[in-house]
Scaffold this motif. Structure first.
Motif, PDB file in Angstrom:
ATOM      1  N   LEU A  68       1.889  24.489 -45.158  1.00 12.63           N
ATOM      2  CA  LEU A  68       0.563  24.622 -45.764  1.00 12.63           C
ATOM      3  C   LEU A  68      -0.502  24.830 -44.696  1.00 12.63           C
ATOM      4  O   LEU A  68      -1.470  25.572 -44.904  1.00 12.63           O
ATOM      5  N   GLY A  69      -0.316  24.213 -43.542  1.00 11.24           N
ATOM      6  CA  GLY A  69      -1.269  24.393 -42.450  1.00 11.24           C
ATOM      7  C   GLY A  69      -1.368  25.845 -42.009  1.00 11.24           C
ATOM      8  O   GLY A  69      -2.477  26.351 -41.760  1.00 11.24           O
ATOM      9  N   TYR A  70      -0.235  26.526 -41.926  1.00 12.24           N
ATOM     10  CA  TYR A  70      -0.262  27.941 -41.547  1.00 12.24           C
ATOM     11  C   TYR A  70      -0.980  28.769 -42.609  1.00 12.24           C
ATOM     12  O   TYR A  70      -1.756  29.679 -42.284  1.00 12.24           O
ATOM     13  N   PHE A  71      -0.746  28.445 -43.888  1.00 14.15           N
ATOM     14  CA  PHE A  71      -1.439  29.188 -44.941  1.00 14.15           C
ATOM     15  C   PHE A  71      -2.942  28.918 -44.886  1.00 14.15           C
ATOM     16  O   PHE A  71      -3.757  29.846 -45.020  1.00 14.15           O
ATOM     17  N   ALA A  72      -3.328  27.644 -44.673  1.00 16.27           N
ATOM     18  CA  ALA A  72      -4.753  27.309 -44.618  1.00 16.27           C
ATOM     19  C   ALA A  72      -5.446  28.048 -43.474  1.00 16.27           C
ATOM     20  O   ALA A  72      -6.578  28.535 -43.622  1.00 16.27           O
ATOM     21  N   LEU A  73      -4.769  28.174 -42.336  1.00 23.15           N
ATOM     22  CA  LEU A  73      -5.355  28.910 -41.219  1.00 23.15           C
ATOM     23  C   LEU A  73      -5.469  30.400 -41.532  1.00 23.15           C
ATOM     24  O   LEU A  73      -6.452  31.056 -41.154  1.00 23.15           O
ATOM     25  N   ALA A  74      -4.471  30.933 -42.226  1.00 20.06           N
ATOM     26  CA  ALA A  74      -4.548  32.337 -42.628  1.00 20.06           C
ATOM     27  C   ALA A  74      -5.744  32.571 -43.545  1.00 20.06           C
ATOM     28  O   ALA A  74      -6.447  33.590 -43.440  1.00 20.06           O
ATOM     29  N   GLU A  75      -5.973  31.609 -44.448  1.00 22.43           N
ATOM     30  CA  GLU A  75      -7.124  31.714 -45.347  1.00 22.43           C
ATOM     31  C   GLU A  75      -8.439  31.617 -44.575  1.00 22.43           C
ATOM     32  O   GLU A  75      -9.416  32.309 -44.879  1.00 22.43           O
ATOM     33  N   SER A  76      -8.463  30.753 -43.588  1.00 26.33           N
ATOM     34  CA  SER A  76      -9.672  30.612 -42.781  1.00 26.33           C
ATOM     35  C   SER A  76      -9.973  31.898 -42.013  1.00 26.33           C
ATOM     36  O   SER A  76     -11.138  32.320 -41.909  1.00 26.33           O
ATOM     37  N   ARG A  77      -8.935  32.532 -41.522  1.00 26.32           N
ATOM     38  CA  ARG A  77      -9.132  33.762 -40.738  1.00 26.32           C
ATOM     39  C   ARG A  77      -9.490  34.961 -41.615  1.00 26.32           C
ATOM     40  O   ARG A  77      -9.952  35.982 -41.097  1.00 26.32           O
ATOM     41  N   ARG A  78      -9.304  34.829 -42.903  1.00 26.06           N
ATOM     42  CA  ARG A  78      -9.769  35.900 -43.808  1.00 26.06           C
ATOM     43  C   ARG A  78     -11.286  35.974 -43.811  1.00 26.06           C
ATOM     44  O   ARG A  78     -11.868  37.019 -44.085  1.00 26.06           O
ATOM     45  N   VAL A  79     -11.919  34.824 -43.561  1.00 29.10           N
ATOM     46  CA  VAL A  79     -13.379  34.743 -43.658  1.00 29.10           C
ATOM     47  C   VAL A  79     -14.033  35.225 -42.368  1.00 29.10           C
ATOM     48  O   VAL A  79     -14.933  36.070 -42.380  1.00 29.10           O
ATOM     49  N   TRP A  80     -13.577  34.687 -41.248  1.00 33.36           N
ATOM     50  CA  TRP A  80     -14.038  35.119 -39.936  1.00 33.36           C
ATOM     51  C   TRP A  80     -12.810  35.382 -39.075  1.00 33.36           C
ATOM     52  O   TRP A  80     -11.875  34.585 -39.045  1.00 33.36           O
ATOM     53  N   GLY A  86     -12.737  30.516 -37.418  1.00 33.86           N
ATOM     54  CA  GLY A  86     -12.434  30.873 -38.796  1.00 33.86           C
ATOM     55  C   GLY A  86     -13.511  30.349 -39.714  1.00 33.86           C
ATOM     56  O   GLY A  86     -14.477  29.719 -39.272  1.00 33.86           O
ATOM     57  N   GLY A  87     -13.323  30.569 -41.002  1.00 30.89           N
ATOM     58  CA  GLY A  87     -14.290  30.107 -41.993  1.00 30.89           C
ATOM     59  C   GLY A  87     -13.628  29.209 -43.015  1.00 30.89           C
ATOM     60  O   GLY A  87     -12.451  28.855 -42.902  1.00 30.89           O
ATOM     61  N   MET A  88     -14.388  28.854 -44.025  1.00 34.67           N
ATOM     62  CA  MET A  88     -13.873  27.983 -45.076  1.00 34.67           C
ATOM     63  C   MET A  88     -13.034  28.795 -46.045  1.00 34.67           C
ATOM     64  O   MET A  88     -13.447  29.867 -46.488  1.00 34.67           O
ATOM     65  N   PRO A  89     -11.834  28.301 -46.400  1.00 30.42           N
ATOM     66  CA  PRO A  89     -11.008  29.030 -47.360  1.00 30.42           C
ATOM     67  C   PRO A  89     -11.758  29.276 -48.668  1.00 30.42           C
ATOM     68  O   PRO A  89     -12.476  28.400 -49.165  1.00 30.42           O
ATOM     69  N   ALA A  90     -11.600  30.467 -49.203  1.00 30.47           N
ATOM     70  CA  ALA A  90     -12.271  30.845 -50.452  1.00 30.47           C
ATOM     71  C   ALA A  90     -11.393  30.498 -51.642  1.00 30.47           C
ATOM     72  O   ALA A  90     -10.171  30.669 -51.605  1.00 30.47           O
ATOM     73  N   ARG A  91     -12.019  30.045 -52.728  1.00 31.57           N
ATOM     74  CA  ARG A  91     -11.254  29.602 -53.898  1.00 31.57           C
ATOM     75  C   ARG A  91     -10.746  30.769 -54.738  1.00 31.57           C
ATOM     76  O   ARG A  91      -9.588  30.767 -55.162  1.00 31.57           O
ATOM     77  N   GLU A  92     -11.573  31.758 -54.985  1.00 31.20           N
ATOM     78  CA  GLU A  92     -11.195  32.809 -55.932  1.00 31.20           C
ATOM     79  C   GLU A  92      -9.975  33.587 -55.417  1.00 31.20           C
ATOM     80  O   GLU A  92      -9.954  34.099 -54.309  1.00 31.20           O
ATOM     81  N   GLY A  93      -8.953  33.646 -56.238  1.00 32.47           N
ATOM     82  CA  GLY A  93      -7.754  34.411 -55.908  1.00 32.47           C
ATOM     83  C   GLY A  93      -6.814  33.744 -54.926  1.00 32.47           C
ATOM     84  O   GLY A  93      -5.809  34.342 -54.522  1.00 32.47           O
ATOM     85  N   ILE A  94      -7.068  32.480 -54.564  1.00 32.47           N
ATOM     86  CA  ILE A  94      -6.273  31.857 -53.514  1.00 32.47           C
ATOM     87  C   ILE A  94      -4.840  31.575 -53.963  1.00 32.47           C
ATOM     88  O   ILE A  94      -3.895  31.624 -53.154  1.00 32.47           O
TER      89      ILE A  94
END
Length: 546
Positions: A68-80, A86-94
């Motif tokens: 889950l940590g790797y996924f959370a970091l991937a989500e953070s890097r989607r933002v910045w 990185g940024g805060m993981p976005a809820r929509e479509g997660i």
């Protein structure tokens, strides 16, 4: 095995320490003996069975956590996407992005269990997929304060289901169980005593009861200056047969709880050290006492070892109005370093009733205490007052267990609901039962047969065993000649074995606690042999002096 080098007077002084502090003295002696043996090329190792930290861990839910940590970091890097930013993981479509991530990384350790855990949340609890996955990923990123501070919303439902399955025998009480996630069971204990006093439910000098033997902090906390409770002890002092303690509570001991001046009773269930779940007879007797004699009796039940007894049922299931439930994930999952605990309290509980019935002057004081949190502070339930008090009220807005800890708590809970978790539970139960059998075999001692035995610890009454094997005259000789902790000094100083003194748990003075969780299986056979040797030496000394 020579006599210990400590004088009786010195032993009496040290016996006043907490067992967990006295253990340090035993470890020092055991290490010194081990060093001497090593210098003489002996293979002796220190055997420390004095601590309940298990030597196993649950790997599956930990792997899921790291995946889950790797996924959370991937989500953070989607933002910045800047380096190390990185940024805060976005809820929509997660949720859909998580499915794609799991499909794209089939060889990532833990991803399969994580995927099934996420799907279990949706399928069993009806969670909105995006809200559920976002709570996990955002919690893993740890980029926010815990909101709600008491426990995350989805995590509470998962943890509640876990408790219902493991501690309520799948038959929960009707009122809703509200949970507060805490820094282990130890924090839960501290928060409960502090808030009960802060809210006027308990007052300095009040009468409380302890069902003993019991985990030492429940003995030591009530004696602190801020509480100074008048403590009544409920002793598990019945015998199954001559010389064999049953570690069960006689009816006349439990009947003490009928006295309305006793405001609260604390118990560990299954017990620590005897490691026995409360019997149906005692549970029914307590239910009757609450119904007829002491309806506002508060019960603090610490059920950390409940998963080691099949069909375990907590008092919180039978007396939801009166019971404050404490649970820790530390023992079952080998997670003492994670500090994952819960306080559970049902709606419509006696604590809220007692607060509502306080005299107006006390209620006015509480309105002032909690007035910055709500325009109607009288309506704040005790479970939420616990949260506020854990941060001195003023920091209520930053209260709560850290989010990665709550994520691991949720993954541990979900694991128990999957086939792998059921198999894991059976295996750790077999581990401690095997060790119990080896210890008893090595010691040649008799223990009572009991299907409610958790087997996490074993408490052995060496004086009762001495009387069983060699008669009452020998037992009287031991009491008159030696200090009750003399056997523990002998074991530590000359065999490198560390056990705890049962008297420090308000058990019999000559009893010892053996943890069956933290050493290899055959080590318990060796410890048993050393116990047998010590008793044999006492008998030889007695005969030589006769």
């Amino acid at each position: 095995m020579p006599k210990p080098s400590y004088t009786r007077a010195r032993m009496r002084e040290l016996a006043g320490l907490s067992p967990f502090e006295l253990k340090g003295e035993f470890i020092r002696l055991a290490e010194h003996h081990h060093d001497d043996e090593q210098r003489s090329r002996s293979a002796v190792l220190m055997l420390n069975a004095g601590r309940g930290n298990p030597n196993w861990i649950a790997t599956g839910p930990r792997e899921a956590f790291h995946a889950l940590g790797y996924f959370a970091l991937a989500e953070s890097r989607r933002v910045w996407t800047a380096d190390d930013l990185g940024g805060m993981p976005a809820r929509e479509g997660i949720a859909e992005r998580f499915r794609a991530f799991a499909k794209a990384h089939p060889d990532l350790p833990g991803i399969d269990l994580l995927d099934r855990s996420v799907r279990l949340g949706v399928e069993r609890f009806g969670f909105d997929p995006d809200a559920w996955v976002h709570e996990l990923a955002d919690g893993m990123a740890a980029d926010n304060y815990p909101v709600p501070g008491r426990i995350l919303a989805h995590t509470e439902r998962v943890a509640r289901a876990y408790l219902h399955q493991e501690l309520f025998d799948g038959r929960p009480a009707e009122p809703e169980l509200k949970l507060f996630a805490t820094e282990g069971g130890t924090a839960a204990m501290c928060y409960l005593f502090d808030s009960l006093v802060a809210n006027g439910v308990l007052r300095k000098g009040d009468r409380i009861a302890l069902m003993v033997p019991i985990f030492t902090p429940y003995i030591e906390i009530p004696a602190l200056d801020e509480y100074r409770f008048d403590v009544e002890l409920i002793h598990a002092d019945s015998f199954a047969e001559a010389g064999v303690r049953e570690w069960r509570y006689p009816a006349e001991q439990v009947a003490k709880l009928a006295d309305p001046s006793i405001r609260l009773v604390c118990l560990v269930n299954p017990s620590n050290p005897p490691s026995l779940a409360l019997s149906d007879r005692v549970r029914d007797q307590i239910k009757g006492i609450v119904a007829r004699d002491n309806p506002d009796l508060l019960i603090v039940t610490d059920d950390v070892y409940g998963t080691f007894v099949d069909g375990f049922r907590t008092l919180a299931a039978d007396l939801p109005r009166n019971t404050l439930l404490v649970y820790s994930y530390s023992k079952h999952y080998g997670a003492t370093g994670w500090r994952l605990g819960l306080i559970g309290l049902h709606d419509g509980n006696a604590v809220d009733d007692l607060i509502a019935r306080l005299p107006e002057e006390h209620r006015a004081r509480l309105r002032a205490r909690y007035g910055t949190l709500s325009l109607d502070p009288d309506a704040i339930p005790f479970i939420d007052r616990l949260v506020a008090d854990s941060r001195r009220v003023a920091l209520n807005h930053t209260a709560g267990l850290s989010l990665p800890q709550q994520v691991q708590l949720a993954l541990f809970s979900l694991f128990a609901m999957l086939p792998e978790g059921e198999a894991y539970k059976a295996r750790v139960q077999r581990i401690v039962r095997t060790r119990l059998d080896l210890l008893v075999e090595g010691a040649g001692m008799r223990i009572a047969e009991d299907p409610q035995r958790a087997c996490y610890y074993l408490e052995l009454d060496l004086l009762a065993e001495a009387e069983r094997v060699h008669g009452p005259e020998f037992a009287r000789h031991l009491e008159a000649t030696y200090e009750p902790i003399d056997p523990l000094f002998r074991l530590a100083e000359h065999a490198s074995v560390v056990l705890l003194n049962g008297g420090g748990f308000d058990g019999p003075a000559w009893s010892v606690r053996v943890s069956l969780a933290n050493l290899d299986d055959l080590d318990y056979l060796k410890i048993g042999h050393h116990l047998r040797t010590v008793l044999g030496e006492y008998h030889d000394e007695w005969k030589a002096g006769a």
